[in-house]
Design a protein around this motif. Structure first.
Motif, PDB file in Angstrom:
ATOM      1  N   LEU A   3      -3.129  -2.706  -7.055  1.00  0.00           N
ATOM      2  CA  LEU A   3      -1.928  -2.836  -7.900  1.00  0.00           C
ATOM      3  C   LEU A   3      -1.635  -4.305  -8.188  1.00  0.00           C
ATOM      4  CD1 LEU A   3       0.452  -0.138  -6.378  1.00  0.00           C
ATOM      5  CD2 LEU A   3      -0.729  -0.048  -8.577  1.00  0.00           C
ATOM      6  N   ASP A   4      -1.809  -5.175  -7.189  1.00  0.00           N
ATOM      7  CA  ASP A   4      -1.607  -6.614  -7.403  1.00  0.00           C
ATOM      8  C   ASP A   4      -2.566  -7.138  -8.468  1.00  0.00           C
ATOM      9  OD1 ASP A   4       0.442  -6.865  -5.586  1.00  0.00           O
ATOM     10  OD2 ASP A   4      -0.863  -7.438  -3.919  1.00  0.00           O
ATOM     11  N   ARG A  14       6.995   0.454 -13.445  1.00  0.00           N
ATOM     12  CA  ARG A  14       6.471   1.601 -12.700  1.00  0.00           C
ATOM     13  C   ARG A  14       5.504   1.135 -11.604  1.00  0.00           C
ATOM     14  NH1 ARG A  14       5.697   6.920 -14.754  1.00  0.00           N
ATOM     15  NH2 ARG A  14       5.710   8.326 -12.969  1.00  0.00           N
ATOM     16  N   LEU A  15       4.633   0.189 -11.950  1.00  0.00           N
ATOM     17  CA  LEU A  15       3.664  -0.287 -10.969  1.00  0.00           C
ATOM     18  C   LEU A  15       4.341  -1.026  -9.817  1.00  0.00           C
ATOM     19  CD1 LEU A  15       0.786  -1.551 -13.294  1.00  0.00           C
ATOM     20  CD2 LEU A  15       0.989   0.656 -12.152  1.00  0.00           C
ATOM     21  N   HIS A  16       5.358  -1.839 -10.133  1.00  0.00           N
ATOM     22  CA  HIS A  16       6.083  -2.563  -9.094  1.00  0.00           C
ATOM     23  C   HIS A  16       6.814  -1.587  -8.172  1.00  0.00           C
ATOM     24  CE1 HIS A  16       5.401  -6.769  -9.914  1.00  0.00           C
ATOM     25  NE2 HIS A  16       5.665  -6.611 -11.198  1.00  0.00           N
ATOM     26  N   GLU A  17       7.359  -0.517  -8.761  1.00  0.00           N
ATOM     27  CA  GLU A  17       8.035   0.487  -7.938  1.00  0.00           C
ATOM     28  C   GLU A  17       7.051   1.125  -6.960  1.00  0.00           C
ATOM     29  OE1 GLU A  17       9.713   5.005  -8.205  1.00  0.00           O
ATOM     30  OE2 GLU A  17       9.273   3.935 -10.072  1.00  0.00           O
ATOM     31  N   HIS A  42      -6.563   1.687   3.876  1.00  0.00           N
ATOM     32  CA  HIS A  42      -6.600   2.186   2.499  1.00  0.00           C
ATOM     33  C   HIS A  42      -5.276   1.946   1.765  1.00  0.00           C
ATOM     34  CE1 HIS A  42     -10.603   3.939   2.268  1.00  0.00           C
ATOM     35  NE2 HIS A  42     -10.471   4.278   3.539  1.00  0.00           N
ATOM     36  N   ILE A  43      -4.167   1.904   2.490  1.00  0.00           N
ATOM     37  CA  ILE A  43      -2.911   1.507   1.853  1.00  0.00           C
ATOM     38  C   ILE A  43      -2.995   0.050   1.424  1.00  0.00           C
ATOM     39  CG2 ILE A  43      -0.447   1.136   2.226  1.00  0.00           C
ATOM     40  CD1 ILE A  43      -1.224   4.045   1.895  1.00  0.00           C
ATOM     41  N   ARG A  44      -3.591  -0.790   2.274  1.00  0.00           N
ATOM     42  CA  ARG A  44      -3.767  -2.204   1.917  1.00  0.00           C
ATOM     43  C   ARG A  44      -4.642  -2.356   0.679  1.00  0.00           C
ATOM     44  NH1 ARG A  44      -7.298  -6.098   2.345  1.00  0.00           N
ATOM     45  NH2 ARG A  44      -8.844  -4.744   3.353  1.00  0.00           N
ATOM     46  N   LEU A  45      -5.714  -1.583   0.600  1.00  0.00           N
ATOM     47  CA  LEU A  45      -6.590  -1.637  -0.578  1.00  0.00           C
ATOM     48  C   LEU A  45      -5.863  -1.172  -1.833  1.00  0.00           C
ATOM     49  CD1 LEU A  45      -9.915  -0.249   0.961  1.00  0.00           C
ATOM     50  CD2 LEU A  45      -9.411  -2.618   0.319  1.00  0.00           C
TER      51      LEU A  45
END
Length: 411
Positions: A387-388, A144-147, A379-382
């Motif tokens: 998630l990483d 789910r997180l990778h998706e 904020h998308i980068r953050l």
């Protein structure tokens, strides 16, 4: 040792690492073919140790990613001790708790979520705990997180293109489409955060029995857990400390808590017990209240001595001595608990994941609330970085030490 406590019918000794083959060759004189069981006589310093079944698995296609050997011994303490002594004389050492699984993680044979799922599976005592642990072990959470990460990466690429080629219509992403994608993902994460945390399923729904002295709390507690764990008497204030007991009802784990009677007292010891009872009332997920006049969102109002006194209107009448109302109380607890744990097919996210997803949610909320493409991109980068991190990148070593400490030596 990968099997249970000794003595037993069979004791399984597992060896992992570059010296596993040499150890088998020394003890048995030969190494079986890969994946084939072989009966061998084990010897060390000219002395027979045991007749054992041997298994050999060549790395990296093993559970740890290393060469792995298994020795299936007769399960006596003397035999196992002799085998351990022989292996240690060859320079091998005992594994630390969870070390086999740690090596599997570091060698890419398991991901962090699967390791956590395995730990939960080993500790599972109820059907709901077992089902959730298996879903976690099979990788539902990282999938789910990778998706989500993949979708955010595409969004980030579209935003960066729009920034770099501002004014060129054929390049970049439609702002409405991009923000719509962020909103969709944000709603999915909010739904996950609305589910009950994994800790509630792992530790059990905490149910505190509260009420005045001599209301029947300890008697009801003993009846629900099926044994006499709490002292019962007609003397008010008998229970002065908190008593906890884990139980399962219809496959749902509960942690039942008996408490001191709530009243004003001059007795300093009883006063401490009353304070603890009030603390438990605050901590509990569900209250079984023997003084309340009606149910509430997290409270079941119970009249616990329905055989000797009239039940209060609006309460559940319970009599331990006549065995009435107990089943109805259990059904009510299960009904309330069902809203606190993951539904069939869902997976509970524990605190580590929930904290990360909360941070992702906050960043995505800022992203959809601004029209500045640079702020959106930042904020998308953050969010991607968060998630990483939770997928196993940064700062997991302390968490791993605590996690693997829950494993047995043979895991």
């Amino acid at each position: 040792m990968s099997s249970g406590a000794l003595p037993s019918a069979i004791a399984i000794v597992r060896i992992s690492g570059p010296r596993a083959r040499d150890a088998l060759d020394h003890l048995a004189g030969a190494v079986p073919e890969v994946g084939c069981a072989a009966l061998r006589t084990l010897r060390h310093d000219g002395e027979i140790l045991d007749q054992a079944m041997l298994l050999w698995f060549a790395g990296p296609r093993t559970v740890t990613g290393e060469d792995v050997a298994e020795i299936h011994l007769h399960g006596s303490r003397a035999v196992v001790d002799a085998c351990f002594a022989a292996l240690q004389s060859l320079g091998l050492r005992m594994a630390d708790p969870g070390e086999f699984t740690r090596r599997a993680l570091f060698n890419g044979k398991m991901d962090l979520s699967a390791v956590e799922g395995l730990a939960d599976l080993l500790a599972a005592e109820t059907e709901s705990q077992r089902r959730d642990a298996i879903r976690r072990q099979r990788g539902f959470i990282p999938q789910r997180l990778h998706e989500w990460r993949s979708r955010l990466t595409h969004v980030a690429a579209a935003i960066e293109a729009a920034i770099d080629y501002d004014g060129e219509e054929e390049v970049g992403g439609d702002p409405v489409y991009v923000i719509g994608g962020i909103r969709t993902l944000l709603r999915e994460i909010e739904r996950v955060l609305a589910l009950a945390p994994a800790e509630r399923l792992r530790e059990g729904i905490r149910v505190a029995i509260i009420g005045p002295p001599n209301a029947g709390k300890s008697t009801l507690f003993n009846q629900l857990i099926g044994r006499d764990a709490a002292i019962v008497s007609d003397i008010a204030g008998t229970t002065r400390d908190v008593i906890e007991c884990p139980i399962a009802i219809d496959g749902i784990p509960f942690l039942l808590v008996d408490t001191a009677g709530l009243r004003t007292t001059a007795d300093p010891i009883e006063k401490i017990g009353v304070g603890k009872a009030r603390d438990e009332a605050e901590l509990a997920d569900i209250l079984v209240d023997l003084a309340a006049d009606r149910d509430s969102e997290r409270c079941v109002a119970v009249s616990a001595k329905a055989d000797v006194t009239d039940a209060r209107p609006g309460t559940l009448a319970v009599s331990v001595h006549k065995d009435t109302g107990i089943v109805q109380l259990q059904e009510r607890l299960v009904e309330m608990a069902a809203a606190m744990i993951p539904l069939q097919g869902e997976v509970a996210f524990d605190r580590r994941y929930r904290q990360a997803l909360a941070a992702v949610r906050n960043d995505l909320s800022v992203a959809v609330g601004t029209t500045d493409p640079l702020l959106v991109a930042e904020h998308i980068r953050l969010a991607i970085r968060e998630l990483d991190r939770v997928l196993g990148g940064d700062g997991v070593e302390d968490m791993l030490d605590a996690l693997f400490g829950r494993f047995c030596l043979g895991k």
